[in-house]
Motif scaffolding. Structure first.
Motif, short mmCIF file in Angstrom:
data_model
loop_
_atom_site.label_atom_id
_atom_site.label_comp_id
_atom_site.label_asym_id
_atom_site.label_seq_id
_atom_site.Cartn_x
_atom_site.Cartn_y
_atom_site.Cartn_z
N VAL A 3 0.93 -1.36 0.12
CA VAL A 3 -0.01 0.01 0.11
C VAL A 3 0.85 1.40 0.03
CG1 VAL A 3 -1.76 1.19 1.26
CG2 VAL A 3 -2.05 -1.07 1.24
N ILE A 4 2.15 1.15 0.90
CA ILE A 4 2.87 2.35 1.10
C ILE A 4 3.43 2.61 -0.60
CG2 ILE A 4 4.95 3.36 1.96
CD1 ILE A 4 4.11 1.90 4.17
N PHE A 5 4.13 1.64 -1.08
CA PHE A 5 4.60 1.83 -2.35
C PHE A 5 3.48 2.24 -3.34
CE2 PHE A 5 8.09 -1.05 -0.50
CZ PHE A 5 9.03 -0.14 -0.69
N SER A 6 2.61 1.30 -3.35
CA SER A 6 1.39 1.98 -4.31
C SER A 6 1.06 3.54 -4.24
CB SER A 6 0.34 1.00 -4.17
OG SER A 6 0.78 -0.16 -4.37
N LEU A 54 -2.85 -1.61 -6.07
CA LEU A 54 -3.81 -1.22 -5.06
C LEU A 54 -4.98 -2.29 -5.19
CD1 LEU A 54 -3.44 2.58 -4.83
CD2 LEU A 54 -3.15 0.88 -3.20
N TYR A 55 -5.20 -2.66 -6.60
CA TYR A 55 -6.62 -3.47 -6.84
C TYR A 55 -6.05 -4.77 -6.34
CZ TYR A 55 -9.44 -6.51 -9.46
OH TYR A 55 -10.37 -7.40 -9.84
N LEU A 56 -5.18 -5.28 -6.85
CA LEU A 56 -4.50 -6.74 -6.03
C LEU A 56 -4.59 -6.72 -4.55
CD1 LEU A 56 -1.74 -7.66 -8.68
CD2 LEU A 56 -4.12 -8.39 -8.80
N TRP A 57 -4.08 -5.54 -3.99
CA TRP A 57 -4.07 -5.52 -2.54
C TRP A 57 -5.56 -5.69 -2.02
CZ3 TRP A 57 -6.09 -1.91 0.84
CH2 TRP A 57 -5.72 -2.14 1.99
N SER A 58 -6.27 -4.82 -2.68
CA SER A 58 -7.74 -4.95 -2.19
C SER A 58 -8.24 -6.39 -2.13
CB SER A 58 -8.70 -3.92 -2.64
OG SER A 58 -9.74 -3.69 -2.64
N GLN A 62 -9.57 -8.78 0.61
CA GLN A 62 -10.92 -9.33 0.56
C GLN A 62 -10.99 -10.96 0.99
OE1 GLN A 62 -14.42 -8.36 -0.76
NE2 GLN A 62 -13.76 -6.68 0.12
N GLU A 63 -9.89 -11.76 0.57
CA GLU A 63 -9.74 -12.95 0.75
C GLU A 63 -9.45 -13.18 2.16
OE1 GLU A 63 -10.05 -15.86 -1.28
OE2 GLU A 63 -11.17 -14.44 -2.50
N VAL A 64 -8.48 -12.43 2.52
CA VAL A 64 -7.99 -12.65 4.19
C VAL A 64 -9.23 -12.32 4.92
CG1 VAL A 64 -6.76 -11.71 6.09
CG2 VAL A 64 -5.79 -12.04 3.59
#
Length: 251
Positions: A3-6, A54-58, A62-64
């Motif tokens: 998130v920070i790098f994105s 950011l989309y992949l992180w989001s 959701q999975e977690v």
């Protein structure tokens, strides 16, 4: 860390686009005429990558949360199933709100980028076509990537809401989970459940979960409505009490 790098990628990407436009609009004899457009193009690629990251992180978050809700049964308050008619009304309203917000954001983002392209073309009438191509290419790349992400997001949500084999919602102290795919957190560093109310909305009796979302710019409130199945009405007081007891007491 992602998130920070994105987020840094978003900041540097937007800054690079602005600086590139400024350089393009104000050419200097000691600066290559290709520097501005190339900076715009490179910054645009960085911006697209940051948005995708950011989309992949989001999606991973959701999975977690989904696994947490399904595995931690001690925090599960209710598991509701729905009839097709009741679910269809709820799903249509949710998709309508989501689609409106998503495409509004896309059009605003596109408008800002398009304004930059128009300014380049207006103030730099003698701009070489080869240079202008870089500016237009950057705009097209961002538009295509943004449209792809928004469309993919909406299609995924439509499958979750309108095409489930068995409509269901898990209500947990960790959050709510729709059809075992779409999760909303109640207990997170940036998300806090602040109230649970029984409301009538869109001709349905629903639970309204109000969540406070904390960001660096301040707090905002978001409401999530969950329809109550007819056969679960008698258990509603216990469900509401369980959530209300979990709400942190303000000091």
């Amino acid at each position: 860390m992602r998130v920070i790098f994105s987020s840094l990628g978003l900041i540097f990407g937007l800054s690079g686009v602005v600086i590139g436009i400024v350089i393009t609009l104000n050419p200097k004899p000691f600066i290559s005429p290709y520097l501005g457009p190339l900076l715009c193009l490179g910054s645009t690629i960085m911006l697209v990558y940051a948005i995708w990251s950011l989309y992949l992180w989001s999606k991973n978050q959701q999975e977690v949360l989904k696994n947490q809700i399904l595995s931690d049964t001690s925090q599960l308050i209710a598991h509701w199933h729905y009839q097709a008619n009741q679910w269809r009304n709820f799903a249509k309203e949710e998709l309508k709100k989501s689609r409106r917000a998503a495409f509004l954001g896309l059009w605003m983002f596109s408008g800002i980028l398009l304004l930059g392209v128009v300014l380049v073309m207006y103030f730099q009438a003698g701009l070489q076509w080869g240079i202008l191509q870089y500016v237009l290419l950057g705009f097209v790349i961002v538009m295509m990537a943004s449209y792809y992400l928004v469309t993919r997001f909406q299609n995924r949500k439509q499958q979750t809401f309108l095409e489930p084999p068995q409509p269901e919602i898990h209500l947990s102290l960790h959050g709510l989970l729709i059809n075992k795919k779409w999760a909303t957190p109640f207990k997170k560093s940036s998300h806090t459940l602040v109230s649970v109310d029984k409301v009538n909305i869109h001709q349905q009796v629903s639970l309204c979960f109000t969540i406070r979302i904390s960001t660096g710019e301040g707090d905002s409130l978001r409401k999530h409505h969950v329809p109550i199945p007819q056969n679960e009405m008698e258990h509603l007081p216990q469900v509401m009490e369980a959530f209300q007891q979990s709400i942190p007491i303000k000091k």
